[in-house]
Design a protein around this motif. Structure first.
Motif, PDB file in Angstrom:
ATOM      1  N   TYR A  26      -4.753  75.503  73.307  1.00 35.42           N
ATOM      2  CA  TYR A  26      -4.933  75.568  71.858  1.00 35.42           C
ATOM      3  C   TYR A  26      -6.186  74.780  71.490  1.00 35.42           C
ATOM      4  O   TYR A  26      -6.202  73.559  71.548  1.00 35.42           O
ATOM      5  CB  TYR A  26      -3.704  74.986  71.132  1.00 35.42           C
ATOM      6  N   ASP A  27      -7.245  75.485  71.127  1.00 41.43           N
ATOM      7  CA  ASP A  27      -8.535  74.858  70.839  1.00 41.43           C
ATOM      8  C   ASP A  27      -8.880  74.810  69.354  1.00 41.43           C
ATOM      9  O   ASP A  27     -10.026  74.610  68.997  1.00 41.43           O
ATOM     10  CB  ASP A  27      -9.660  75.605  71.572  1.00 41.43           C
ATOM     11  N   LEU A  28      -7.910  74.990  68.474  1.00 42.54           N
ATOM     12  CA  LEU A  28      -8.205  75.030  67.040  1.00 42.54           C
ATOM     13  C   LEU A  28      -7.920  73.692  66.347  1.00 42.54           C
ATOM     14  O   LEU A  28      -7.783  73.640  65.133  1.00 42.54           O
ATOM     15  CB  LEU A  28      -7.389  76.144  66.367  1.00 42.54           C
ATOM     16  N   SER A  29      -7.843  72.625  67.127  1.00 41.85           N
ATOM     17  CA  SER A  29      -7.556  71.311  66.552  1.00 41.85           C
ATOM     18  C   SER A  29      -8.318  70.247  67.341  1.00 41.85           C
ATOM     19  O   SER A  29      -9.353  70.538  67.920  1.00 41.85           O
ATOM     20  CB  SER A  29      -6.040  71.068  66.591  1.00 41.85           C
ATOM     21  N   THR A  30      -7.756  69.058  67.413  1.00 43.59           N
ATOM     22  CA  THR A  30      -8.411  67.945  68.109  1.00 43.59           C
ATOM     23  C   THR A  30      -8.213  68.059  69.618  1.00 43.59           C
ATOM     24  O   THR A  30      -7.363  68.822  70.095  1.00 43.59           O
ATOM     25  CB  THR A  30      -7.819  66.607  67.640  1.00 43.59           C
ATOM     26  N   THR A  31      -8.968  67.276  70.362  1.00 44.72           N
ATOM     27  CA  THR A  31      -8.816  67.232  71.815  1.00 44.72           C
ATOM     28  C   THR A  31      -7.415  66.753  72.184  1.00 44.72           C
ATOM     29  O   THR A  31      -6.807  67.259  73.132  1.00 44.72           O
ATOM     30  CB  THR A  31      -9.877  66.311  72.440  1.00 44.72           C
ATOM     31  N   VAL A  66      -4.583  67.194  70.535  1.00 44.73           N
ATOM     32  CA  VAL A  66      -3.657  68.318  70.340  1.00 44.73           C
ATOM     33  C   VAL A  66      -3.850  69.351  71.450  1.00 44.73           C
ATOM     34  O   VAL A  66      -2.882  69.895  71.984  1.00 44.73           O
ATOM     35  CB  VAL A  66      -3.842  68.956  68.940  1.00 44.73           C
ATOM     36  N   ALA A  67      -5.090  69.604  71.824  1.00 44.46           N
ATOM     37  CA  ALA A  67      -5.374  70.567  72.899  1.00 44.46           C
ATOM     38  C   ALA A  67      -4.742  70.126  74.212  1.00 44.46           C
ATOM     39  O   ALA A  67      -4.166  70.944  74.937  1.00 44.46           O
ATOM     40  CB  ALA A  67      -6.884  70.739  73.062  1.00 44.46           C
TER      41      ALA A  67
END
Length: 163
Positions: free
Chosen positions: A51-56, A58-59
């Motif tokens: 999941y790359d649509l948030s912070t590192t 979260v990713a």
């Protein structure tokens, strides 16, 4: 009138075949998720996260859950395989076809749904994606077709019963 014993044997054979295919399919999906995608593209190459649509942060948490899911279905497939070996034996060519089908299915699902439709990550960033998408989706389709052909060629013949 068909022999009830022969029908029972045929039904058990169908159940064993379904479990063989399910075991291989789960194992293939898990290997594609955990080894091909997560290990190679997330960890070694560091091209993307699940999941790359948030912070590192979260990713990386998303990668952890993705990793757990990948190993969960891999181990689930292996437990089914162990049960098959214990009870009935394994049609290894058929199982291998199911593994290849699982790899192709997962890669196609990832490439089309996660990369293109949902857009939660791409294969790589800051490059022209066309070649990457063609290779990713093309190899997924190729694996899926090869696996399905193997499954078709190894499909067990129905048991013949005497009337």
């Amino acid at each position: 009138m068909a022999d009830p014993g022969a029908r029972a044997v045929a039904a058990e054979g169908t159940k064993v075949d379904r479990r063989t295919v399910l075991s291989g399919f789960l194992f293939g999906c898990g290997i594609a998720a955990s080894i091909v995608d997560l290990f190679v593209f997330h960890l070694v190459l560091q091209w993307h996260h699940f999941y790359d649509l948030s912070t590192t942060h979260v990713a990386l948490v998303a990668d952890g859950f993705f990793h757990a899911f990948g190993w969960f279905i891999t181990i689930g497939g292996l437990f089914l395989l162990a049960d098959l070996r214990r009870r009935a034996g394994v049609a290894w060519r058929r199982w291998t076809g199911a593994v290849i089908t699982g790899v192709g299915f997962f890669q196609l699902l990832d490439g089309v749904v996660f990369h293109k439709i949902l857009g939660i990550h791409q294969i790589r960033y800051d490059v022209d994606l066309l070649l990457y998408d063609v290779v990713w989706i093309g190899t997924a389709v190729l694996a899926l077709v090869i696996g399905l052909l193997m499954l078709w060629r190894t499909h067990p013949q129905p048991a013949r019963t005497r009337d």
